[in-house]
Design a protein around this motif. Structure first.
Motif, PDB file in Angstrom:
ATOM      1  N   PHE A 227     -11.338  -9.286 -62.217  1.00  0.00           N
ATOM      2  CA  PHE A 227     -10.999 -10.360 -62.834  1.00  0.00           C
ATOM      3  C   PHE A 227     -11.568 -11.664 -62.258  1.00  0.00           C
ATOM      4  O   PHE A 227     -12.033 -11.885 -61.042  1.00  0.00           O
ATOM      5  N   LYS A 228     -11.961 -12.820 -63.061  1.00  0.00           N
ATOM      6  CA  LYS A 228     -12.655 -13.953 -62.736  1.00  0.00           C
ATOM      7  C   LYS A 228     -11.894 -15.236 -62.674  1.00  0.00           C
ATOM      8  O   LYS A 228     -12.200 -16.315 -62.072  1.00  0.00           O
ATOM      9  N   HIS A 229     -10.669 -15.469 -63.376  1.00  0.00           N
ATOM     10  CA  HIS A 229     -10.199 -16.534 -63.678  1.00  0.00           C
ATOM     11  C   HIS A 229      -8.761 -16.623 -63.243  1.00  0.00           C
ATOM     12  O   HIS A 229      -7.845 -15.672 -63.532  1.00  0.00           O
ATOM     13  N   PHE A 230      -8.155 -17.399 -62.369  1.00  0.00           N
ATOM     14  CA  PHE A 230      -6.757 -17.736 -61.712  1.00  0.00           C
ATOM     15  C   PHE A 230      -6.101 -18.756 -61.814  1.00  0.00           C
ATOM     16  O   PHE A 230      -6.795 -19.910 -61.748  1.00  0.00           O
ATOM     17  N   ASP A 231      -4.902 -18.969 -61.736  1.00  0.00           N
ATOM     18  CA  ASP A 231      -3.939 -20.090 -61.659  1.00  0.00           C
ATOM     19  C   ASP A 231      -2.959 -19.910 -60.973  1.00  0.00           C
ATOM     20  O   ASP A 231      -2.537 -18.771 -60.688  1.00  0.00           O
ATOM     21  N   ILE A 232      -2.194 -20.827 -60.517  1.00  0.00           N
ATOM     22  CA  ILE A 232      -0.885 -20.779 -59.929  1.00  0.00           C
ATOM     23  C   ILE A 232       0.329 -21.506 -60.258  1.00  0.00           C
ATOM     24  O   ILE A 232      -0.147 -22.780 -60.862  1.00  0.00           O
ATOM     25  N   TYR A 233       1.488 -21.056 -60.626  1.00  0.00           N
ATOM     26  CA  TYR A 233       2.397 -21.535 -61.017  1.00  0.00           C
ATOM     27  C   TYR A 233       3.671 -21.526 -60.147  1.00  0.00           C
ATOM     28  O   TYR A 233       3.828 -20.522 -59.324  1.00  0.00           O
ATOM     29  N   GLY A 234       4.381 -22.557 -60.021  1.00  0.00           N
ATOM     30  CA  GLY A 234       5.544 -22.728 -59.046  1.00  0.00           C
ATOM     31  C   GLY A 234       6.117 -24.275 -59.188  1.00  0.00           C
ATOM     32  O   GLY A 234       5.690 -25.166 -60.038  1.00  0.00           O
ATOM     33  N   PRO A 235       7.368 -24.230 -58.398  1.00  0.00           N
ATOM     34  CA  PRO A 235       8.098 -25.452 -58.698  1.00  0.00           C
ATOM     35  C   PRO A 235       7.209 -26.928 -57.927  1.00  0.00           C
ATOM     36  O   PRO A 235       6.313 -26.631 -56.868  1.00  0.00           O
ATOM     37  N   GLY A 236       7.575 -27.756 -58.626  1.00  0.00           N
ATOM     38  CA  GLY A 236       6.582 -29.002 -58.284  1.00  0.00           C
ATOM     39  C   GLY A 236       6.897 -29.235 -56.685  1.00  0.00           C
ATOM     40  O   GLY A 236       6.115 -29.622 -55.982  1.00  0.00           O
TER      41      GLY A 236
ATOM     42  N   GLY B 211     -10.840 -21.710 -57.559  1.00  0.00           N
ATOM     43  CA  GLY B 211     -10.763 -22.614 -58.927  1.00  0.00           C
ATOM     44  C   GLY B 211      -9.308 -22.787 -59.317  1.00  0.00           C
ATOM     45  O   GLY B 211      -9.188 -23.048 -60.611  1.00  0.00           O
ATOM     46  N   LEU B 212      -8.362 -22.771 -58.740  1.00  0.00           N
ATOM     47  CA  LEU B 212      -6.926 -23.033 -59.324  1.00  0.00           C
ATOM     48  C   LEU B 212      -6.620 -24.573 -59.795  1.00  0.00           C
ATOM     49  O   LEU B 212      -7.003 -25.559 -58.966  1.00  0.00           O
ATOM     50  N   LYS B 213      -6.368 -24.549 -60.806  1.00  0.00           N
ATOM     51  CA  LYS B 213      -6.017 -26.043 -61.632  1.00  0.00           C
ATOM     52  C   LYS B 213      -4.625 -26.413 -61.398  1.00  0.00           C
ATOM     53  O   LYS B 213      -4.345 -27.424 -61.336  1.00  0.00           O
ATOM     54  N   GLY B 214      -3.645 -25.532 -61.080  1.00  0.00           N
ATOM     55  CA  GLY B 214      -2.285 -25.863 -60.843  1.00  0.00           C
ATOM     56  C   GLY B 214      -1.574 -25.977 -62.106  1.00  0.00           C
ATOM     57  O   GLY B 214      -1.923 -26.796 -63.104  1.00  0.00           O
ATOM     58  N   TRP B 215      -0.461 -25.343 -61.955  1.00  0.00           N
ATOM     59  CA  TRP B 215       0.555 -25.355 -63.224  1.00  0.00           C
ATOM     60  C   TRP B 215       1.989 -25.730 -62.413  1.00  0.00           C
ATOM     61  O   TRP B 215       2.715 -24.592 -62.452  1.00  0.00           O
ATOM     62  N   PRO B 216       2.446 -26.797 -61.997  1.00  0.00           N
ATOM     63  CA  PRO B 216       3.720 -26.975 -61.456  1.00  0.00           C
ATOM     64  C   PRO B 216       4.972 -27.280 -62.652  1.00  0.00           C
ATOM     65  O   PRO B 216       4.495 -27.731 -63.800  1.00  0.00           O
TER      66      PRO B 216
ATOM     67  N   GLY C 244      -3.675 -34.012 -59.258  1.00  0.00           N
ATOM     68  CA  GLY C 244      -5.065 -33.214 -59.594  1.00  0.00           C
ATOM     69  C   GLY C 244      -4.369 -31.764 -60.693  1.00  0.00           C
ATOM     70  O   GLY C 244      -5.460 -31.292 -61.025  1.00  0.00           O
ATOM     71  N   ALA C 245      -3.288 -31.722 -60.652  1.00  0.00           N
ATOM     72  CA  ALA C 245      -2.841 -30.622 -61.385  1.00  0.00           C
ATOM     73  C   ALA C 245      -3.453 -30.603 -63.070  1.00  0.00           C
ATOM     74  O   ALA C 245      -3.127 -31.845 -63.436  1.00  0.00           O
ATOM     75  N   LYS C 246      -3.522 -29.572 -63.616  1.00  0.00           N
ATOM     76  CA  LYS C 246      -4.072 -29.671 -64.904  1.00  0.00           C
ATOM     77  C   LYS C 246      -3.279 -29.214 -65.823  1.00  0.00           C
ATOM     78  O   LYS C 246      -3.305 -29.026 -67.088  1.00  0.00           O
TER      79      LYS C 246
END
Length: 368
Positions: free
Chosen positions: A132-141, A156-161, A173-175
Motif C-alpha cells: 500500500f502507498k497512501h496513508f493518513d491518520i485520524y484522532g482527537p484534535g 505523507g500524512l495529511k491529518g484528519w483530526p 496543516g491538517a487537510k
C-alpha cells in the motif's frame, strides 16, 4: 474548495440506496471500517465492510478505509502494530482494495501508548511492505495538539483530526476535519476535505522526500548512538554496499540490541550507516533501528527491571536502598527525570532526587 465526506462502521447500512442518498446530499467520499485490533489479541473484522465498499463505489463515492487501533508496543511488543497492519491489509485486499487505496489509521483508543506516533510509524511500515502507498491518520484534535499524533512525516500524512463545536480543527496543516457525528441530521459522522484525498483527487504515488544534508537527520542517525535496538528484521552486511542482497550476512530480528563501533557516510557524504565491532555494516535508518538510550526530551520513567541508583555520573557510588536486594529499585518504580546527559558514547539520566541511573530502554521505559 472543501468537500464533504462521511465515515461508517459496521452498524451503518451497507445498501446501495444508503450511499446513493449520501451522494445526493452532497457527500463525495466515504471512509469505511475494515478492522479493529490484531491477530495477536482480539481481532475484529467488519461484517458489513465488503458490501459497503461495493455499494459506495457503485453510488459514485470515493472510498477510503480505516482500522481502529488497539496496539501498544510498550505493553505487547514491537510486533503488535505489525499484526494490526497485517489484519487491515489482508482484509482490504480481500475486499478488492488496490494498492492506491487510502489506508487510514484511527488512533483514539485509551490503550494506545502516549507516543502513538511511534507505533503508527511501525504500522505504516508494515502496510508499505504489503504494497500500500497512501496513508493518513485520524484522532482527537487534542492528541495532535499534544504531539501524540503527527502529520506530515515521511508517510505523507495529511491529518484528519476530530474537533466538534468549533470553527475548525485547530491543527495546523491538517487537510481534513471531522466536525460532527450527526451530519445533516442523518446520524453519521461528517467531515470536510480541504486537500482532496478523501473526495476528489485521483491517487498518485507518494514521492519520498529527497534526502539532503539538511534533512537526513530526520530519517537516519547521523552520529554514533553507541547501541541501537532493531525495530524490524535487518541484516548485517559484509561490505558497505547495503542494497545488495548478495552482500547480506547474519539476520538480526526485531528487538535485538547491537553495539555500534563507528558511523560512516555514503560516497556523497549524506546518508550514514553503522559499522559493528566485527567489521560488518548495518543501516542507520530510524525506521529500522532506534537508539537504545533515551535522549531529551524526557520527563518521567518507569523501571522495567531492577536498577541501581548512583550518587555520581560515573555510576561508581551506589545509593543505599534498605530492605531491597542489592540496593536496587524494583520493577514499576517511577522517577522524574531532570536531565538527560551524554556520557562516554551513551546516555545517563539525572533524576530530580539528584541521583543518576541508566537510560537503557531495556531497563527503563519513558512515561512522558
Amino acid at each position: 474548495m472543501a468537500h464533504y465526506f462521511i465515515d461508517v462502521s459496521s452498524y451503518q447500512p451497507s445498501s446501495y440506496a444508503y450511499f446513493l442518498d449520501k451522494k445526493r446530499r452532497g457527500a463525495k467520499g466515504v471512509v469505511i471500517k475494515t478492522s479493529e485490533g490484531g491477530y495477536g489479541g482480539t481481532p475484529y473484522v467488519s461484517q458489513s465492510g465488503r458490501a459497503q465498499i461495493a455499494n459506495a463505489r457503485k453510488a459514485g463515492l470515493k472510498v477510503a478505509v480505516y482500522h481502529y487501533a488497539k496496539f501498544n508496543s510498550l505493553r505487547y511488543g514491537a510486533n503488535d502494530p505489525v499484526n494490526e497492519a497485517n489484519l487491515m491489509a489482508n482484509t482490504a485486499r480481500a475486499w478488492g482494495c488496490g494498492s492506491d487505496t487510502l489506508m487510514v489509521l484511527d488512533a483514539e483508543d485509551p490503550v494506545l501508548r502516549h507516543d502513538a506516533a511511534a507505533d503508527a510509524a511501525i504500522f505504516y511500515n508494515a502496510l508499505k511492505r504489503k504494497g500500500f502507498k497512501h496513508f493518513d491518520i485520524y484522532g482527537p484534535g487534542s492528541w495532535f495538539w499534544a504531539g501524540r499524533l503527527k502529520i506530515g512525516t515521511s508517510y505523507g500524512l495529511k491529518g484528519w483530526p476530530a474537533a466538534y463545536g468549533s470553527s475548525g480543527s485547530g491543527v495546523s496543516g491538517a487537510k481534513a476535519w471531522q466536525y460532527t457525528d450527526n451530519w445533516k441530521g442523518l446520524g453519521v459522522d461528517g467531515s470536510l476535505d480541504y486537500g482532496g484525498q478523501y473526495t476528489t483527487k485521483s491517487e498518485t504515488p507518494v514521492k519520498p522526500k529527497k534526502i539532503t544534508k539538511d534533512n537526513v537527520h530526520e530519517y537516519y542517525y547521523c552520529y554514533n548512538p553507541a547501541r541501537i535496538i532493531t525495530k524490524t528484521t535487518i541484516y548485517q552486511h559484509k561490505t558497505a554496499k547495503l542494497s545488495r542482497k548478495s552482500n547480506r550476512g547474519l539476520k538480526l530480528f526485531a528487538g535485538t540490541p547491537v553495539d555500534i563501533a563507528k558511523v560512516h557516510f555514503d560516497k556523497d557524504g549524506i546518508v550514514p550507516y553503522f559499522e559493528l565491532a566485527n567489521g560488518t555494516f548495518i543501516t542507520a535508518n530510524r525506521n529500522m533501528v532506534t537508539n537504545a538510550y533515551y535522549e531529551s526530551p524526557l520527563k518521567e520513567i518507569k523501571v522495567l527491571h531492577r536498577i541501581k541508583l548512583y550518587r555520581d555520573l560515573q555510576r561508581t557510588k551506589v545509593v543505599s536502598h534498605k530492605g531491597h536486594t542489592g540496593n536496587s529499585w524494583p520493577k514499576g518504580t517511577e522517577f522524574t527525570v531532570s536531565k538527560v546527559i551524554p556520557y562516554k558514547g551513551s546516555w545517563v539520566l539525572k533524576l530530580d532526587n539528584g541521583f543518576y541511573c541508566t537510560a537503557y530502554k531495556q531497563y527503563v521505559r519513558k512515561v512522558k
